[in-house]
Design an enzyme around this catalytic site. Sequence first.
Site, mmCIF file in Angstrom:
data_model
loop_
_atom_site.group_PDB
_atom_site.id
_atom_site.type_symbol
_atom_site.label_atom_id
_atom_site.label_comp_id
_atom_site.label_asym_id
_atom_site.label_seq_id
_atom_site.Cartn_x
_atom_site.Cartn_y
_atom_site.Cartn_z
ATOM 1 N N LYS A 54 -12.940 -53.203 52.844
ATOM 2 C CA LYS A 54 -12.095 -52.809 53.978
ATOM 3 C C LYS A 54 -12.460 -53.633 55.204
ATOM 4 C CE LYS A 54 -11.265 -48.123 52.292
ATOM 5 N NZ LYS A 54 -11.760 -46.747 52.204
ATOM 6 N N GLN A 98 -15.536 -42.762 55.205
ATOM 7 C CA GLN A 98 -15.393 -42.850 53.747
ATOM 8 C C GLN A 98 -15.829 -41.522 53.107
ATOM 9 O OE1 GLN A 98 -14.037 -45.427 52.149
ATOM 10 N NE2 GLN A 98 -14.421 -44.744 50.062
ATOM 11 N N ASP A 121 -6.217 -42.706 57.876
ATOM 12 C CA ASP A 121 -6.135 -42.139 56.529
ATOM 13 C C ASP A 121 -4.993 -41.120 56.403
ATOM 14 O OD1 ASP A 121 -8.064 -43.018 54.614
ATOM 15 O OD2 ASP A 121 -9.659 -42.077 55.790
HETATM 16 N N1 GUN Z 1 -12.594 -42.261 49.356
HETATM 17 C C1 GUN Z 1 -11.793 -42.646 48.333
HETATM 18 N N2 GUN Z 1 -10.569 -42.993 48.799
HETATM 19 C C2 GUN Z 1 -10.611 -42.816 50.140
HETATM 20 C C3 GUN Z 1 -9.664 -43.014 51.177
HETATM 21 O O1 GUN Z 1 -8.510 -43.407 50.964
HETATM 22 N N3 GUN Z 1 -10.095 -42.734 52.436
HETATM 23 C C4 GUN Z 1 -11.344 -42.271 52.705
HETATM 24 N N4 GUN Z 1 -11.668 -41.998 53.979
HETATM 25 N N5 GUN Z 1 -12.254 -42.074 51.757
HETATM 26 C C5 GUN Z 1 -11.885 -42.350 50.488
#
Ligand code: GUN
Length: 300
Positions: A54, A98, A121
Site C-alpha cells: 500500500k 490494518q 476503508d
Molecule cells: N485487512 C484485510 N483487508 C483489509 C482492508 O481492506 N482494510 C484494512 N484496514 N484492513 C484489512
Amino acid sequence: MTAKIIDGKSYAEGLRGRIAGHVQRLKAEHGITPGLAVVIVGYDPGSQIYVSQKAKQTVEVGMHSEKYELPEETPEADVLALVEKLNRDPAIHGILVQLPVPRHIDPNKIIATISPDKDVDCFTPASVGKLQIGLPGPVSCTPLGCLMLLRDTLGSLAGLNAVIVGRSNLVGKPMAQLLLRENCTVTVAHSRTRDLADVVRGADIVVAAVGRPEMIKGDWIKPGATVIDVGINRLPAPERGEGKTRIVGDVEFKAAAEQAGAITPVPGGVGPMTIACLLANTVTTASLINGLEPPKDLTP
Ligand code: GUN
C-alpha cells in the site's frame, strides 16, 4: 463455453495510471498532494506485506505516504492517540488501520475514532450510511474494485440478477449496495442459505466472497454468467515441494470457466484492484476535504 479471463492486474495498472493523472492535476491546479497514512500494529507477516504494498503504490502514483509500524504490545490508548493526531493532520487525507489488530485492542473503537472524512476503508458508520443512501464519499475498496471490473466487462448492469455469496461488512454488504445502485436485482446468500446451488444457478453475476476454498462449484454457474471471485485461500501444495502452498479462490475456477462468459482468476483478478481502489479513495477524500468534486471515474 470457455470464459473470458478478467485481467484485474492489467485493469488495476490502468487505474493507477488514471489516479496518477488526477494526483498531478490536484497538485498543479489546487496545490493539494493527497496523503495516505497506514498504521499496522504487530508483526503479522501477511499484513506487513499488504501494508508495504500500500505504502509503495501510494508513492508510485505521486501521493504523500506515511507508514506507522507499532509494536504488538502497543496500548490501545496509544493507537487511538495516533489516529486522533492523523485526523488533525492537514497533510493526511486518508487513514487506514490494518486489520486484524492484536487482541487487546478493540477494532470497533479504532474505527469509531477515524474521522469519516478520512475513512478510506469506508468502515465507519457514517461512511457506511453515506454509501447506503448514495452520498459522495469513499466506497469499500474491494467492492469498488469488483464493480469496476463488472462495468468494464458488461457495460450496463441494469436488470441483471446478481448473487453475492457472503455477507461480511467488508465485502458482501457494501457489494449489495453498489449493485442495487446499478439497478441489479440483488440476492445476498451465505453459509446458511438453503439450496445455494439453485440460487447461484439463477445468477447473471456471481460475486463469491465466503472465504471457503472452491466452495462455488463449476456446475452451479449459469452458462454465460460473469463470475467475480473475491476469495484468497491458501492451501497446502505438497506436489510443489515440502511446506509449499497454492492460492485458490472461493470458486472452482477450471470448471466454472467452462460455464461462465467471463471470470476473474485467483490470483490476478480482484486482488490487485483492492489497493488501487484504496488510492482512488484517497483522491476522493482529498478532493472532498478541499471542497472539490471527486473525479467521476474513481467513484461509482
Ligand atoms: N485487512 C484485510 N483487508 C483489509 C482492508 O481492506 N482494510 C484494512 N484496514 N484492513 C484489512
